[in-house]
Motif scaffolding. Structure first.
Motif, mmCIF file in Angstrom:
data_model
loop_
_atom_site.group_PDB
_atom_site.id
_atom_site.type_symbol
_atom_site.label_atom_id
_atom_site.label_comp_id
_atom_site.label_asym_id
_atom_site.label_seq_id
_atom_site.Cartn_x
_atom_site.Cartn_y
_atom_site.Cartn_z
ATOM 1 N N TRP A 50 0.873 -1.445 -0.219
ATOM 2 C CA TRP A 50 -0.116 -0.399 -0.102
ATOM 3 C C TRP A 50 0.556 1.340 0.791
ATOM 4 O O TRP A 50 0.712 2.136 -0.520
ATOM 5 C CB TRP A 50 -1.230 -0.086 0.840
ATOM 6 C CG TRP A 50 -2.270 -0.369 0.907
ATOM 7 C CD1 TRP A 50 -2.558 -1.886 1.312
ATOM 8 C CD2 TRP A 50 -2.885 -0.043 -0.277
ATOM 9 N NE1 TRP A 50 -4.100 -2.457 0.819
ATOM 10 C CE2 TRP A 50 -4.484 -0.518 0.056
ATOM 11 C CE3 TRP A 50 -3.513 1.029 -0.991
ATOM 12 C CZ2 TRP A 50 -5.177 -1.304 -0.614
ATOM 13 C CZ3 TRP A 50 -4.672 1.233 -1.853
ATOM 14 C CH2 TRP A 50 -5.885 -0.017 -1.414
ATOM 15 N N THR A 62 -5.624 4.736 -1.178
ATOM 16 C CA THR A 62 -6.652 3.890 -0.860
ATOM 17 C C THR A 62 -8.291 5.174 -1.709
ATOM 18 O O THR A 62 -8.799 4.388 -1.836
ATOM 19 C CB THR A 62 -7.160 3.961 0.601
ATOM 20 O OG1 THR A 62 -6.773 4.988 1.689
ATOM 21 C CG2 THR A 62 -6.990 2.583 0.544
ATOM 22 N N PRO A 91 -3.891 1.735 4.282
ATOM 23 C CA PRO A 91 -4.899 1.591 5.222
ATOM 24 C C PRO A 91 -4.701 2.457 7.062
ATOM 25 O O PRO A 91 -3.524 2.161 6.949
ATOM 26 C CB PRO A 91 -5.379 -0.069 5.090
ATOM 27 C CG PRO A 91 -4.845 0.127 4.069
ATOM 28 C CD PRO A 91 -3.440 1.328 3.473
ATOM 29 N N SER A 92 -5.745 1.509 7.745
ATOM 30 C CA SER A 92 -5.370 2.354 9.525
ATOM 31 C C SER A 92 -4.115 1.385 9.572
ATOM 32 O O SER A 92 -4.120 -0.105 9.025
ATOM 33 C CB SER A 92 -6.553 2.041 10.528
ATOM 34 O OG SER A 92 -5.787 2.413 11.071
#
Length: 597
Positions: A572, A582, A594-595
């Protein structure tokens, strides 16, 4: 020279129908995912349409209607999932093909009406080894009008119309009857016939309206022992030829490179490939003394001298076989629709080794690869380059041969072996990017990730034939996802995707190190091994005519399937660094991850 080489950067390795830009502006980037302009002849351009693809991933997997059954079959489970997920009845779909890979099982489903399949509607379902669905891609359609399923024109009439319009000849491959959905969301019934032109190298599927005789659309198949060779890790012949002995990988090529299990040769011909100087209609190959393919290339002499022709033929044969063996190790096997004459009973369709025409007389300053469906040979044509004196041979620049051969891999593995699923502008652009990225991977000799340049030798220019080197530095290569907005040609778009993947590769190698044996041993944990597994795994997962966002999601899901998501944040962050985070959408950059990443 510099300006001429810069012009070539937009046309190198072009498909047979690619030509100078059309007089009218190219459609806006919003159409990159569904359309592509094909310049068929000087006076005929066709804007092809491909229904938009959707792609869903399900992390560690979800159940399907047959989950509770102990006797899981790929065919039944895939059909039931598609029926349930899309609310279709049994008469609307049929199983096309499927295979089990190391990390997932893949099924490809066709949409049908009155028993006639839709040519440009395909769904693909992937199951993990717990038999749960991990991804689903679809380009299924809901046409507002469907033509009658009984043709009023004969196939002979359709062939005559296609030959006249396209300026080629029917090649006797069996014709089919299929629906095609047009951009206005109407479905027309078509006779599908293959048309070739031996002089130009054109090779297309023509979809001729079975009621009116109109040419509706086309599929363009062309993506424009001891051996003295340039080893695979080298790019250009100035790095030096070497003699390599018995380079075949007998896991991938159990009978070696010069036998298909029944027939042995002492020529540049075998189960995976045949290399020759001649025409496609008059295939010959180079004999040797025993299996010693030792020819000394003389750079100062014309490439058409006997030893230089032989050196080019041997180098191309070595490279295509090497890429066959390498990609076989990583999943491009018989059941995954690869190129072999004999498939040794391991699935897929045989009789489709790669034919390699070196110094092909049909063109200059270019190369191309045609990828028909599984069961028909892939066709590589290598041309001479006339920028220098003497001319230079594209078959002696390894990155060009690897680039072309990779078109066969990506076109076969995307969409289930049809050769039809990288046809939109954006998907075709990614096809060019994957090909550059594979060449980049093969030439790494350590954990270092230097900037990578394509096409230095044939152009005699250290800057190569792309607009920028592929680089981890945004100042060296500023291309990112949003750059698509200003680009409308597949090789230019391919540069974006190849640069994204260059950065993905660098991130994985930085995290996991580098293996010197990755070409023959895919079982390690090093970053270059992880990268190539995800590269090929994602091809089989992604939907027909994917976008960059879909391809990105396929990489993320491939990592879940094979590595339990261990590389989620590495991937990512690498994608986001080039605008594919994202929150990326509609060719607008996103840098979010993403978290937890």
């Amino acid at each position: 020279m510099a300006s001429f080489v810069k012009l070539l950067s937009s046309v190198l390795l072009a498909v047979a129908f690619a030509s100078p830009a059309l007089a009218t502006p190219f459609p806006q980037s919003a159409k990159h995912a569904t359309h592509r302009v094909r310049q068929v002849t000087r006076d005929l351009a066709i804007e092809t349409f491909h229904p938009p693809s959707t792609f869903e991933t399900f992390d560690t997997g979800i159940d399907h209607p047959l989950s509770k059954r102990a006797d899981f079959t790929l065919k039944d489970a895939a059909l039931e999932f598609v029926k349930s997920h899309l609310s279709l009845d049994s008469g609307a779909i049929t199983f096309k093909s499927g295979f089990s890979g190391e990390s997932a099982k893949h099924a490809y489903i066709k949409q049908i009406h009155d028993g006639v399949p839709f040519a440009n509607a395909v769904a693909n379902v992937a199951f993990n080894h717990d038999n749960k669905v991990v991804s689903f891609g679809s380009s299924f359609v809901k046409p507002k009008k469907v033509a009658p399923s009984k043709p009023t024109l004969t196939v002979e009439e359709a062939i005559a119309a296609a030959e006249k319009t396209l300026g080629g000849k029917y090649n006797d491959h069996p014709a089919t009857l299929e629906y095609v959905v047009k951009a206005d969301n109407t479905a027309v019934l078509t006779h599908v016939v293959q048309i070739e032109n031996a002089e130009t190298g054109a090779w297309v599927e023509a979809f001729v309206d079975a009621h009116t005789g109109e040419l509706v659309t086309i599929t363009d198949f062309v993506s424009k022992a001891s051996y003295r060779v340039l080893p695979l890790q080298k790019e250009i012949l100035t790095q030096g030829f070497e003699t390599v002995t018995d380079p075949q990988d007998t896991t991938a090529s159990p009978q070696g490179w010069h036998s298909d299990g029944t027939t042995s040769t002492t020529t540049t011909a075998g189960n995976n490939a045949i290399a020759f100087k001649g025409t496609q209609s008059s295939v010959t190959s180079q004999s040797s003394s025993g299996l010693n393919f030792i020819y000394t290339q003389t750079p100062s002499a014309a490439p058409t001298t006997t030893d230089n022709i032989n050196a080019a033929r041997v180098n191309a044969f070595y490279l295509v076989n090497s890429i066959h063996d390498l990609t076989y190790r990583y999943g491009f096997t018989e059941s995954a629709f690869n190129f072999q004459n004999s498939n040794f009973g391991k699935g897929g369709s045989g009789n489709d080794r790669v034919t390699i025409s070196v110094q092909d007389s049909a063109g200059t300053d270019n190369a191309d690869f045609a990828t028909p469906a599984d069961g028909q040979s892939g066709r590589m044509r290598m041309f001479l380059w006339d920028i220098t004196n003497p001319k230079r041979d594209g078959a002696l620049e390894n990155d060009i041969v690897v680039h072309e051969n990779t078109h066969g891999v990506t076109n076969r593995m995307t969409g289930g072996g049809t050769g039809r699923c990288l046809q939109t502008t954006e998907a075709g652009g990614m096809g060019e990017g994957w090909s550059d990225a594979m060449a980049d991977w093969t030439e790494k000799t350590s954990s270092a990730v230097p900037d990578y340049v394509m096409g230095q030798y044939v152009t005699n220019d250290a800057a190569g034939i792309r607009s920028h080197p592929y680089s981890t530095s945004a100042s060296v290569n500023p291309l990112r996802y949003s750059s698509i907005k200003t680009l409308n040609e597949v090789h230019d778009i391919g540069e974006i995707w190849a640069n994204v993947l260059h950065n993905v590769y660098a991130a994985l190698v930085s995290a996991h190190g580098w293996s010197a044996t990755a070409k023959t041993n895919p079982n390690g944990t090093e970053g270059n091994i992880v990268y190539l597994h995800l590269f090929l795994d994602a091809l089989a997962l992604q939907s027909c005519n994917p976008t960059m966002l879909i391809a990105r999601d396929a990489w993320i899901q491939a990592d879940v399937n094979r590595y339990g998501g261990a590389n989620k944040c590495i991937l990512w962050n690498a994608f986001a660094s080039r605008g594919l985070g994202t929150n990326a959408a509609n060719h607008n950059d996103g840098t979010s991850v993403p978290s937890g990443c």
